[in-house]
Scaffold this motif. Structure first.
Motif, PDB file in Angstrom:
ATOM      1  N   LYS A 103       0.814  -1.223   0.000  1.00 34.18           N
ATOM      2  CA  LYS A 103       0.000   0.000   0.000  1.00 34.18           C
ATOM      3  C   LYS A 103       0.845   1.270   0.000  1.00 34.18           C
ATOM      4  N   ASN A 104       2.148   1.123  -0.306  1.00 33.11           N
ATOM      5  CA  ASN A 104       3.061   2.271  -0.340  1.00 33.11           C
ATOM      6  C   ASN A 104       3.016   3.071   0.966  1.00 33.11           C
ATOM      7  N   ILE A 105       3.014   2.349   2.067  1.00 30.81           N
ATOM      8  CA  ILE A 105       2.980   3.009   3.380  1.00 30.81           C
ATOM      9  C   ILE A 105       4.224   3.864   3.574  1.00 30.81           C
ATOM     10  N   THR A 106       5.362   3.380   3.102  1.00 21.44           N
ATOM     11  CA  THR A 106       6.611   4.148   3.232  1.00 21.44           C
ATOM     12  C   THR A 106       6.476   5.509   2.562  1.00 21.44           C
ATOM     13  N   GLY A 107       6.030   5.536   1.325  1.00 23.24           N
ATOM     14  CA  GLY A 107       5.893   6.797   0.596  1.00 23.24           C
ATOM     15  C   GLY A 107       4.887   7.735   1.234  1.00 23.24           C
ATOM     16  N   VAL A 108       3.755   7.203   1.658  1.00 21.80           N
ATOM     17  CA  VAL A 108       2.695   8.025   2.263  1.00 21.80           C
ATOM     18  C   VAL A 108       3.187   8.665   3.551  1.00 21.80           C
ATOM     19  N   LYS A 109       3.812   7.860   4.405  1.00 27.40           N
ATOM     20  CA  LYS A 109       4.246   8.381   5.710  1.00 27.40           C
ATOM     21  C   LYS A 109       5.400   9.382   5.571  1.00 27.40           C
ATOM     22  N   GLN A 133      11.953   3.690   8.749  1.00 24.63           N
ATOM     23  CA  GLN A 133      13.206   3.609   9.508  1.00 24.63           C
ATOM     24  C   GLN A 133      14.369   2.951   8.774  1.00 24.63           C
ATOM     25  N   GLY A 134      14.125   2.378   7.610  1.00 25.14           N
ATOM     26  CA  GLY A 134      15.172   1.536   7.046  1.00 25.14           C
ATOM     27  C   GLY A 134      15.516   1.759   5.594  1.00 25.14           C
ATOM     28  N   LEU A 135      15.863   0.646   4.948  1.00 25.71           N
ATOM     29  CA  LEU A 135      16.379   0.685   3.585  1.00 25.71           C
ATOM     30  C   LEU A 135      15.357   1.187   2.576  1.00 25.71           C
ATOM     31  N   GLY A 136      14.087   0.833   2.765  1.00 25.64           N
ATOM     32  CA  GLY A 136      13.051   1.301   1.850  1.00 25.64           C
ATOM     33  C   GLY A 136      12.879   2.807   1.899  1.00 25.64           C
ATOM     34  N   ALA A 137      12.991   3.381   3.098  1.00 27.00           N
ATOM     35  CA  ALA A 137      12.837   4.827   3.249  1.00 27.00           C
ATOM     36  C   ALA A 137      14.009   5.579   2.613  1.00 27.00           C
TER      37      ALA A 137
END
Length: 333
Positions: A103-109, A133-137
């Motif tokens: 759900k692309n939570i990383t991008g949204v947050k 907090q990590g590599l995706g961010a």
């Protein structure tokens, strides 16, 4: 007298087997320690390069940080999906890498956080969702929103995330200092070892199976690192890490199979790993391959190769070594 001689011989054989499995446990543990050291160095370098981008934004500084990110991701592949070993280390997995992110939570947050008038710190990020907090961010910043690194607000947040990732890597290294299999019986430790390899195989197949979807209906945005277009190169690093785990410096499952007279099984598994890596596609990206029939077939061939190894572990290795392999962390996902 004859009975006593046989008893002594049997005891000696049992002791030799226990020593072999103890050596295996130590070799597998040392492999994790060395890999954690490598990941900590890579995370530290990524943090430094993120700071360098913010101090002097340029195509060159951005490219250096992107290369460091790729290196950190490759180093993380050793641990990704194994789900066996140090409980303290396993607890860090989600904050080091949040995936799948359907759900692309990383991008949204991250977008929401950038709108806040706040000088972000490592402690602030540690209190947020693991999705940031990590590599995706850090991938989100370096590849999809690099323009945010040219301003103070974006740099403050990206720098805090880089610092948090380095902190997590240091915690991972500390968690692996103790051998989690030391107090187990040799056979139980062997079961954990085989289970770790089995889990990582399942996880890698999921990384490939999700974007493959159904024939004619691929799902490219479920690929692991679609923003950086490096999904396939990281999957290759996963396969190389599994081969390394299987061999464990000459003291792993491969050696134990050979010592117990199952050299043919060992050869087939080792050859399958070697063949997969030797025939790996040239592309770093999975998404373009998903869009062509030839590319899709190549990815499906990798999937089938991994499945071959998984079946061999279940149907041959486990019975031959008298190990019960139960359900794993990815079952039912």
């Amino acid at each position: 007298m004859k009975s006593s001689v046989l008893s002594v011989a049997a005891a000696a054989l049992l002791m030799t087997g226990c020593q072999e499995q103890q050596t295996m446990s130590e070799a597998v543990h040392q492999l994790h320690v060395t890999s954690a050291e490598d990941f900590t160095k890579a995370a530290g370098q990524l943090n430094q390069d993120l700071e360098a981008v913010c101090e002097s934004y340029s195509p060159a500084s951005l490219a250096a940080a992107q290369q460091s990110w790729r290196q950190a991701m490759d180093r993380w592949m050793v641990f990704q999906g194994r789900d066996k070993g140090s409980e303290a280390a396993l607890a860090l997995s989600w904050q080091i890498q949040f995936w799948p992110d359907k759900k692309n939570i990383t991008g949204v947050k991250l977008s929401q956080m950038l709108k806040q008038d706040k000088a972000w710190t490592v402690a602030d990020v540690a209190g947020q969702s693991v999705a940031v907090q990590g590599l995706g961010a850090t991938e989100w910043f370096l590849y999809e929103h690099a323009d945010q690194l040219a301003n103070g607000q974006g740099c403050a947040l990206a720098g805090a995330i880089g610092g948090r990732l380095q902190q997590s890597s240091e915690q991972l290294l500390a968690a692996w200092q103790n051998n989690p299999w030391q107090q187990m019986t040799p056979q139980m430790a062997l079961g954990e070892y085989l289970g770790a390899l089995n889990n990582q195989l399942d996880y890698s197949m999921k990384k490939l199976g999700r974007p493959l979807g159904k024939p004619g209906s691929p799902k490219p945005y479920q690929a692991e690192a679609w923003r950086s277009q490096t999904s396939l190169s990281h999957l290759k690093a996963s396969v190389a890490a599994m081969q390394q785990l299987y061999l464990a410096g000459g003291h792993g499952i491969d050696a134990l199979l050979r010592e117990q007279g199952f050299g043919e099984t060992a050869d087939r598994i080792n050859n399958q790993f070697a063949s997969l890596l030797a025939d790996w596609p040239q592309s770093d990206a999975m998404v373009p391959m998903l869009k062509t029939v030839a590319g899709y077939r190549e990815l499906l061939k990798i999937y089938n190769g991994l499945e071959y190894i998984r079946i061999a572990l279940h149907d041959e290795v486990a019975p031959e070594l008298k190990v019960v392999v139960g359900f794993n962390a990815t079952d039912g996902d």
